[in-house]
Design an enzyme around this catalytic site. Sequence first.
Site, PDB file in Angstrom:
ATOM      1  N   GLY A 130      96.662 -21.072 -41.811  1.00  0.00           N
ATOM      2  CA  GLY A 130      97.743 -21.805 -42.472  1.00  0.00           C
ATOM      3  C   GLY A 130      99.089 -21.577 -41.802  1.00  0.00           C
ATOM      4  N   SER A 133      86.745 -22.342 -42.898  1.00  0.00           N
ATOM      5  CA  SER A 133      86.051 -23.595 -43.226  1.00  0.00           C
ATOM      6  C   SER A 133      85.650 -24.443 -42.030  1.00  0.00           C
ATOM      7  CB  SER A 133      86.897 -24.415 -44.204  1.00  0.00           C
ATOM      8  OG  SER A 133      88.128 -24.777 -43.623  1.00  0.00           O
ATOM      9  N   TYR A 171      78.650 -21.905 -43.566  1.00  0.00           N
ATOM     10  CA  TYR A 171      79.830 -22.274 -44.353  1.00  0.00           C
ATOM     11  C   TYR A 171      79.407 -22.772 -45.736  1.00  0.00           C
ATOM     12  CZ  TYR A 171      83.500 -25.397 -46.080  1.00  0.00           C
ATOM     13  OH  TYR A 171      84.407 -26.041 -46.874  1.00  0.00           O
ATOM     14  N   LYS A 173      79.863 -21.019 -49.632  1.00  0.00           N
ATOM     15  CA  LYS A 173      80.515 -21.718 -50.749  1.00  0.00           C
ATOM     16  C   LYS A 173      79.563 -21.812 -51.947  1.00  0.00           C
ATOM     17  CE  LYS A 173      84.631 -22.763 -49.260  1.00  0.00           C
ATOM     18  NZ  LYS A 173      85.882 -22.724 -50.015  1.00  0.00           N
ATOM     19  N   VAL A 194      82.252 -40.556 -30.406  1.00  0.00           N
ATOM     20  CA  VAL A 194      81.510 -40.950 -31.608  1.00  0.00           C
ATOM     21  C   VAL A 194      80.183 -40.200 -31.585  1.00  0.00           C
ATOM     22  CG1 VAL A 194      80.503 -42.858 -32.900  1.00  0.00           C
ATOM     23  CG2 VAL A 194      82.613 -43.220 -31.584  1.00  0.00           C
ATOM     24  N   ASP A 211      74.634 -33.021 -38.904  1.00  0.00           N
ATOM     25  CA  ASP A 211      75.356 -34.109 -39.577  1.00  0.00           C
ATOM     26  C   ASP A 211      74.385 -35.030 -40.320  1.00  0.00           C
ATOM     27  OD1 ASP A 211      78.039 -33.707 -39.097  1.00  0.00           O
ATOM     28  OD2 ASP A 211      78.108 -34.951 -37.293  1.00  0.00           O
TER      29      ASP A 211
END
Length: 321
Positions: free
Chosen positions: A37, A74, A138, A142, A202, A279
């Site tokens: 951050g 993340s 990840y 979570k 892409v 993905d």
Amino acid sequence: MKKYLVTGGAGYVGGVVAAHLIEAGHQVVVLDDLSTGFAESVPAGAQFVRGRIQDAADVLDASFDGVLHFAASSQVGESVADPEKYWRNNAAGSLELLSAMRKADVRRLVFSSTAAVYGEPEQVPIPETARTAPTNPYGATKLAVDHMITSEANAHGLAAVSLRYFNVAGAYGVQGERHDPESHLIPLVIQAALGKRPHIAVYGEDYPTPDGTCIRDYIHVADLAEAHLLALDAATPGEHLICNLGNGEGFSVRQVIDAVRRVTGRDIPAVTAERRPGDPAVLVASAERARTVLGWQPRRTDLDAIVADAWNFTLSLNEQQ
Ligand SMILES: NC(=O)c1ccc[n+]([C@@H]2O[C@H](COP(=O)([O-])OP(=O)(O)OC[C@H]3O[C@@H](n4cnc5c(N)ncnc54)[C@H](O)[C@@H]3O)[C@@H](O)[C@H]2O)c1
Ligand SMILES: O=c1ccn([C@@H]2O[C@H](COP(=O)(O)OP(=O)(O)O[C@H]3O[C@H](CO)[C@H](O)[C@H](O)[C@H]3O)[C@@H](O)[C@H]2O)c(=O)[nH]1
């Protein structure tokens, strides 16, 4: 007026939510170690404490009405390469935070969960009752925190809401996405529009979708922020409510690139690249629960408007630098 601790409030989503809390008249303390951050992302009016969630006990006391917990590592790819970092920071760090909350008698929590807990979906749109089978560390960390929160609510009466974000996008005025390295599609296409990268790659054009590219559910960060304020009100002692947050509408990678071309008026070279491992072809939320239980209504669902906010934020950032 309530007093809230916002962990990760120097980050993208936490900074925007902190700004909404302040605008609603609340007192905000941001706890952030600035690992990803920026101190200037903490909104004016918030008190900033530079520190780790692992040391939240040093900050929390009974004067707080609740915690909004955004602080996390993340990056999906990094979590595959260095899972220990993710288990320590996300899972162990959240355990320390929950423990500090119990000791300080702070009994209200809103947690940033993620669509990554579902992994490859069996049905689309994805409801909260879908099987959870994360495909990377990840998402696994979570999901572990979601389970921790359920046990804490059952055992000690915590009032908790987990919000499972789909693809957060857009900006809120001067607050926007500044990940480094950037991995998210919209800011990457914007960098290509500015000539900061030669093209946008892409990742796969052979998916079983109408144009062969992956479909995602892009939700405006300000709509997301509004859900957090509603979640604070909806949290009930001894209950752990879990809500997906998305628009329920999917856009393909090609559609996103076209939207950035329209909004910026710039030529953006796109090249076909290999699929990115892990993905899923389509990730779209069913956010019915957030609508019915929280009374949430996303208002900024137009893709061009989302992209325009991200574009204007990037321009304002470039002017400052
Ligand atoms: N951006 C998305 O599309 C998205 C999607 C799903 C879920 N999420 C979740 O939302 C939350 C916010 O994401 P973001 O995009 O704003 O990320 P971000 O990296 O911009 O913000 C995370 C903030 O947490 C801080 N932080 C990390 N570890 C810390 C620690 N141990 N102690 C104190 N501060 C710490 C970082 O410095 C940073 O300011 C994260 O929990 C993320 O997993 C984000
Ligand atoms: O240079 C790029 C970057 C991304 N993509 C594609 O664009 C889509 C969106 O990718 P993002 O990296 O922007 O977002 P993800 O869908 O991978 O990730 C989001 O959804 C995840 C759940 O699966 C997590 O919640 C994560 O935090 C959240 O950002 C994907 O199909 C990706 O393959 C490209 O084609 N080229």
